[in-house]
Write a protein that holds these residues in place. Structure first.
Motif, PDB file in Angstrom:
ATOM      1  N   VAL A   6       0.813  -1.175  -0.009  1.00 27.18           N
ATOM      2  CA  VAL A   6      -0.165  -0.027   0.013  1.00 27.18           C
ATOM      3  C   VAL A   6       1.099   1.110   0.012  1.00 27.18           C
ATOM      4  N   VAL A   7       0.728   2.103  -0.918  1.00 25.46           N
ATOM      5  CA  VAL A   7       1.462   3.176  -1.240  1.00 25.46           C
ATOM      6  C   VAL A   7       0.594   4.702  -0.775  1.00 25.46           C
ATOM      7  N   ILE A   8       0.813   5.122   0.198  1.00 22.75           N
ATOM      8  CA  ILE A   8       0.316   6.352   0.474  1.00 22.75           C
ATOM      9  C   ILE A   8       0.791   7.806   0.568  1.00 22.75           C
ATOM     10  N   ASN A  75       6.559   3.982  -4.733  1.00 25.95           N
ATOM     11  CA  ASN A  75       6.586   2.526  -5.525  1.00 25.95           C
ATOM     12  C   ASN A  75       7.886   1.910  -5.542  1.00 25.95           C
ATOM     13  N   ALA A  76       9.177   2.678  -5.633  1.00 21.46           N
ATOM     14  CA  ALA A  76      10.522   2.427  -5.465  1.00 21.46           C
ATOM     15  C   ALA A  76      10.913   1.918  -3.981  1.00 21.46           C
ATOM     16  N   ALA A  77      10.001   2.094  -3.080  1.00 18.63           N
ATOM     17  CA  ALA A  77      10.471   1.323  -1.775  1.00 18.63           C
ATOM     18  C   ALA A  77       9.929   0.100  -1.222  1.00 18.63           C
ATOM     19  N   VAL A  84      -1.555  -1.423  -3.899  1.00 22.56           N
ATOM     20  CA  VAL A  84      -2.724  -0.501  -3.667  1.00 22.56           C
ATOM     21  C   VAL A  84      -2.305   0.963  -3.344  1.00 22.56           C
ATOM     22  N   HIS A  85      -2.840   1.604  -4.517  1.00 24.57           N
ATOM     23  CA  HIS A  85      -2.612   3.297  -4.451  1.00 24.57           C
ATOM     24  C   HIS A  85      -3.714   3.900  -3.610  1.00 24.57           C
ATOM     25  N   ARG A 154       0.836  -6.356 -11.209  1.00 21.78           N
ATOM     26  CA  ARG A 154       2.248  -5.903 -11.622  1.00 21.78           C
ATOM     27  C   ARG A 154       2.164  -5.543 -12.991  1.00 21.78           C
ATOM     28  N   GLU A 155       1.455  -6.156 -13.741  1.00 22.18           N
ATOM     29  CA  GLU A 155       1.304  -5.658 -15.314  1.00 22.18           C
ATOM     30  C   GLU A 155       0.693  -4.452 -15.394  1.00 22.18           C
ATOM     31  N   ALA A 156      -0.245  -4.031 -14.828  1.00 21.99           N
ATOM     32  CA  ALA A 156      -0.964  -2.721 -14.484  1.00 21.99           C
ATOM     33  C   ALA A 156      -0.123  -1.635 -14.174  1.00 21.99           C
ATOM     34  N   GLN A 157       0.598  -1.898 -13.092  1.00 22.00           N
ATOM     35  CA  GLN A 157       1.394  -0.976 -12.542  1.00 22.00           C
ATOM     36  C   GLN A 157       2.498  -0.300 -13.632  1.00 22.00           C
TER      37      GLN A 157
END
Length: 280
Positions: A6-8, A75-77, A84-85, A154-157
Motif C-alpha cells: 500500500v503506497v500512501i 513505488n521504489a520502496a 494499492v494506491h 504488476r502488469e497494470a503498474q
C-alpha cells in the motif's frame, strides 16, 4: 509475507493519516500488508502521527511537496504486488483490501477499485445535491477515479508507470484500462469525505477540472470518462428526484471550469488545491 503493498502519499495529513492507517489494519484475518507512507513537504506532524498510529508501517519523508514524487518514492520502496494506491484521507478497511485483490486472479482483470461511500452529514444542502448528481453519472459509477483507491497488478503498474505524470493520477489509472480490464468491487467500500461548503467544493473541483484538461492534452482521457450535457439531461428525465439538483451540479461545474482557466493558460498542473473542511 505481505499479500499486497500500500503506497500512501501524505502532505500535511496529520488530521487524517491515523484514521486511515488504523482502518487498513482492520479485518485482515492474519494477512499482512506492506504499507509505505510517503510524507511529502509536510509542515505538520504527519510523519509522527503515522508512526504512532501504525508502528509496522514504513514512514518515509521527502522535502518536495509533490504527490507524483511521493508515489514514485513509495513505488521504489516496495516490490510487493498487487499495489494499492491509497489517498491519505480515505478510510479503507483491510478486509476491503482483500476483497479488491481477489478479482485480479480473474483473466484479463488488471485494476480494481471499491465502491465509494460519501457521507453527507455536516455538508451544506448544495454540496449534498451536487454529490447526488455526481454519484449518479454513469462514468462516475463505472470509472476507478474519485474513490481515493486503485489497486494494480504488476502488469497494470507497469502500464501506469509508462504514462506521463499528471495531476489527476486516479483518472490516469482508470483510463489506462478498458472496461473489461478494470472492475469496481461491490464487496469493498471506501469512505470518501466530501467538502462541507460550496467554496471548498469549487476549490476541489477546480483541481479536478485542471487535471482533466491536462489528461486530455496528454491523450490519456477516454471519451467515456467525460460528463456531457445530454447525460445530465437524461438524468433529469429518468430520475425526476435529481431534476432540481442538476442546475446546482452545472453551476459548480461551470465555476470550476472558469477557475481552472488561469492554471491551464499558465500550464500550471502542479498547484494542488484542496479543501480543509473534509479533514476536520
Amino acid at each position: 509475507m505481505a499479500v499486497a503493498s500500500v503506497v500512501i502519499p501524505a502532505h500535511d495529513e496529520a488530521a487524517s493519516i491515523g484514521r486511515t492507517l488504523r482502518a487498513l489494519r482492520t479485518g485482515l484475518g492474519g494477512h499482512e500488508l506492506d504499507i509505505v507512507v510517503v510524507c511529502n513537504g509536510c509542515s505538520d506532524d504527519t510523519a509522527e502521527v503515522a508512526r504512532r498510529a501504525d508502528p509496522r508501517a514504513r514512514v518515509l519523508e521527502i522535502a518536495q511537496p509533490s504527490k507524483n514524487e511521493a508515489v514514485r518514492v513509495g513505488n521504489a520502496a516496495t516490490d510487493v504486488f498487487p499495489r494499492v494506491h491509497l489517498d491519505a484521507d480515505i478510510e479503507l478497511e483491510g478486509s476491503a483490501v482483500l476483497a479488491l485483490l481477489a478479482p485480479l486472479d480473474d483473466a484479463g482483470v488488471l485494476a480494481t477499485a471499491p465502491l465509494r461511500s460519501v457521507p453527507r452529514a455536516g455538508c451544506s444542502r448544495w454540496v449534498r445535491w451536487y454529490y447526488d448528481v455526481w454519484e449518479a453519472l454513469p462514468n462516475v459509477e463505472s470509472g476507478l477515479f474519485g474513490r481515493g483507491v486503485v489497486v494494480l497488478s504488476r502488469e497494470a503498474q507497469a502500464r501506469v508507470a509508462a504514462q506521463a505524470e499528471m495531476m489527476n493520477d486516479d483518472l490516469g489509472m482508470s483510463d489506462a484500462f478498458s472496461a473489461a480490464e478494470r472492475r469496481v468491487v461491490t464487496g469493498a467500500v471506501a469512505v470518501v469525505r466530501p467538502p462541507r461548503t460550496v467554496p471548498d467544493l469549487v476549490r476541489r473541483r477546480i483541481r479536478v477540472a485542471t487535471g482533466n484538461t491536462q489528461a486530455a492534452r496528454l491523450g490519456v482521457r477516454r471519451p467515456a470518462s467525460r460528463t456531457r450535457v445530454r447525460t445530465l439531461a437524461g438524468l433529469a428525465v429518468t430520475r425526476p428526484g435529481l431534476a432540481l439538483r442538476v442546475p446546482v451540479f452545472l453551476g459548480v461545474y461551470v465555476a470550476a471550469a472558469l477557475g481552472a482557466r488561469r492554471a491551464v493558460r499558465a500550464g500550471d498542473f502542479q498547484t494542488w488545491q484542496r479543501d480543509e473542511s473534509s479533514r476536520t
